[in-house]
Design a protein around this motif. Structure first.
Motif, short mmCIF file in Angstrom:
data_model
loop_
_atom_site.label_atom_id
_atom_site.label_comp_id
_atom_site.label_asym_id
_atom_site.label_seq_id
_atom_site.Cartn_x
_atom_site.Cartn_y
_atom_site.Cartn_z
N PHE A 464 3.83 6.03 6.85
CA PHE A 464 4.48 4.88 6.23
C PHE A 464 5.99 5.08 6.21
CE2 PHE A 464 1.41 2.14 3.57
CZ PHE A 464 0.43 2.22 4.54
N MET A 465 6.42 6.27 5.82
CA MET A 465 7.84 6.54 5.68
C MET A 465 8.58 6.50 7.02
SD MET A 465 8.31 6.73 2.51
CE MET A 465 10.01 7.27 2.55
N SER A 466 7.87 6.75 8.11
CA SER A 466 8.50 6.75 9.43
C SER A 466 8.57 5.35 10.04
CB SER A 466 7.74 7.68 10.38
OG SER A 466 6.44 7.18 10.64
N LEU A 478 6.81 -0.99 0.11
CA LEU A 478 5.84 0.07 0.37
C LEU A 478 6.50 1.29 1.00
CD1 LEU A 478 2.85 -1.99 1.81
CD2 LEU A 478 2.79 -0.62 -0.27
N LEU A 479 7.61 1.07 1.70
CA LEU A 479 8.30 2.15 2.38
C LEU A 479 9.42 2.74 1.53
CD1 LEU A 479 8.69 0.33 5.82
CD2 LEU A 479 6.71 1.57 4.91
N GLY A 480 9.70 2.09 0.41
CA GLY A 480 10.81 2.55 -0.42
C GLY A 480 10.41 3.47 -1.55
N MET A 481 9.10 3.67 -1.74
CA MET A 481 8.63 4.54 -2.83
C MET A 481 8.60 5.98 -2.32
SD MET A 481 5.64 2.18 -4.52
CE MET A 481 4.70 1.93 -3.01
N ARG A 482 9.73 6.67 -2.44
CA ARG A 482 9.88 7.98 -1.80
C ARG A 482 9.33 9.13 -2.61
NH1 ARG A 482 12.75 7.74 2.68
NH2 ARG A 482 13.88 5.81 3.15
#
Length: 491
Positions: A464-466, A478-482
């Motif tokens: 997701f993070m990539s 969804l991609l900003g919840m690190r």
């Protein structure tokens, strides 16, 4: 056993002993058809069409209308009514964005008529599809007489090599005084008059969807729920989010309570010419309603099917017991969809019917994978969920990371709307694999369909993070919840 195998095992039905054609002294009887399908809902229609496509002689019996619960009195009309309710919010918000709109007026009979036209259209398409596939459709009730014989309402008997039961489910009723004054979801789409005051008993999918759509159309809605919160079985954060949202929208939630009595009366404030229903609850509340919707759940539709004559076994709730291939306790009789009370969802019934037809008549045996079944609640905003809830994950995995974000939609900056959307990821803290996604947001149903592909493919948090974000969108959150909101570690 890997994680996916482990979860799959949770949903597999134990193998069951079968008896059937082999017990008939080796005699090979003459059959009128290769397959007889009882029930013309989503699962039965798919199975009949696919089996006929494989060359089978197929007859399908439906005592009501083709399409079943989903098309005639469930998913489809419900979604149409949900659309209608959302126009109210859209009209209010349009003025904030510069549109000049004269006071709108909602007309209930026009909505019902539009719904009827669309349902009739879809029913016709189903009939055409069966006809083109070569399926013989009979509009009749059908019951079993033995393992190979089906009797129709006109007395005809049809001998079939295989029989598929796809009769679905029906509203479940809880006995209390005056219950005959209430209605079920089957009747809610065809009311002659719009209920200005609606009391709903129950707090599952059906109750919550009807509460939202009728409130959006202008009803004063009260939900009477026996539990401590609505939507039992859903993730706790999602349950709390929709409970708060509904309360803010003016829907009354009577939790820890239940309906005990309905009385027809003529109370002050009742609509001229319309009787008022007085609702009495276990905790002593007294409510006046124009309609009372009983949405206590659904029960398998197996009564009077002749299952005992054929030796088909059922469980304590009346559901037909099946194995992983939808086979019942009788070798040549199968059951798909809600009648087996496993996953009461239309796409599941369709896939079970397809798997049955391919396996028996197409020479391509396969089974339905019940892991990571996505689902949506068409509330406003919607709920979309797939995979494990936080509590389920914590009970099965040593380390669980939970990511949560509560987001105010961009449009709210102009409209002033205080609705807060929720995104939640449940992650295996050791493998980084995503175990569950839970959304409470506009168009959550569309998002969860795509996200379920990621879960089924074994996506990780790193995957997701990539991924590049699309801005400005709700999904980019969804991609900003690190960092996880909370980590549970039982090692």
């Amino acid at each position: 056993m890997n994680d996916l195998d482990s979860k799959q095992a949770l949903f597999e039905v134990p193998s069951i002993s079968v008896e059937g054609p082999a017990s008939q002294e080796g005699v090979s009887p003459e059959f009128d058809v290769d397959l007889f399908v009882i029930g013309g809902g989503s699962g039965g229609i798919r199975a009949a069409r696919v089996a006929a496509g494989h060359g089978a002689r197929v007859m399908l019996a439906e005592e009501s209308r083709l399409g079943g619960t989903c098309v005639i009195r469930g998913c489809v009309p419900k979604k149409l009514f949900v659309y209608a309710g959302r126009f109210g919010d859209a009209l209010d918000e349009a003025a904030d964005f510069g549109w000049k709109i004269s006071p709108p007026r909602f007309d209930w009979p026009s909505l019902v008529a539009a719904k009827d036209r669309e349902i009739a259209h879809l029913e016709g398409l189903y009939a055409q599809g069966q006809s083109k596939a070569g399926v013989e459709v009979v509009h009749s009730r059908a019951v079993l007489e033995d393992v190979h014989t089906v009797r129709l309402a006109d007395g005809r008997r049809v001998r079939a090599n295989f029989i598929l039961i796809a009769t679905g489910a029906k509203p479940e009723l809880l006995p209390f005084e005056g219950m005959e004054l209430g209605i079920t979801s089957d009747a809610a789409f065809d009311l002659k008059e719009f209920p200005q005051r609606l009391v709903i008993g129950g707090a599952g999918y059906i109750a919550i969807e009807f509460a939202g759509l009728f409130a959006a159309l202008g009803s004063e809605v009260t939900v009477v729920c026996r539990g401590s919160n609505i939507l039992r079985g859903f993730d706790e954060d999602v349950r709390q989010a929709i409970s708060t949202s509904y309360t803010n929208r003016g829907i009354t939630l009577l939790l820890g309570d239940s309906i005990t009595r309905l009385v027809s009366t003529k109370a002050s404030g009742s609509v001229e010419g319309r009787a008022t229903i007085n609702v009495v609850t276990e905790q002593g509340a007294r409510l006046d309603a124009d309609q009372v919707l009983m949405a206590f759940g659904r029960a398998p539709n197996t009564i009077g099917l002749g299952l005992d004559l054929a030796g088909v076994k059922t469980d304590e709730k009346g559901a037909i017991i099946v194995d992983a291939s939808s086979r019942t306790s009788v070798a040549n009789i199968f059951a798909v969809g809600d009648v087996s009370n496993q996953f009461n969802l239309t796409p599941v019934a369709i896939r079970e019917g397809h798997a049955f037809a391919d396996s028996i008549f197409g020479g391509k045996p396969w089974q339905v994978n019940y892991a990571n079944v996505p689902t949506a609640v068409f509330s406003s905003p919607e709920i979309g969920t797939v995979g494990l809830t936080e509590l389920e994950a914590r009970s099965r995995y040593a380390v669980v990371d939970v990511y949560k974000a509560r987001v105010r939609p961009l449009a709210a900056g102009v409209t002033g709307d205080c609705e807060i959307a929720l995104l939640k990821l449940v992650v295996d803290g050791e493998s980084d694999r995503i175990l569950g996604v839970h959304l409470f947001a506009e168009d959550a149903s569309e998002m969860i369909q795509v996200l379920s592909i990621a879960l089924e493919s074994g996506a990780t948090r790193a995957d997701f993070m990539s991924t590049m974000a699309v801005h400005p969108t709700f999904g980019e959150e969804l991609l900003g919840m690190r960092r996880p909101t909370v980590r549970y570690d039982r090692r």
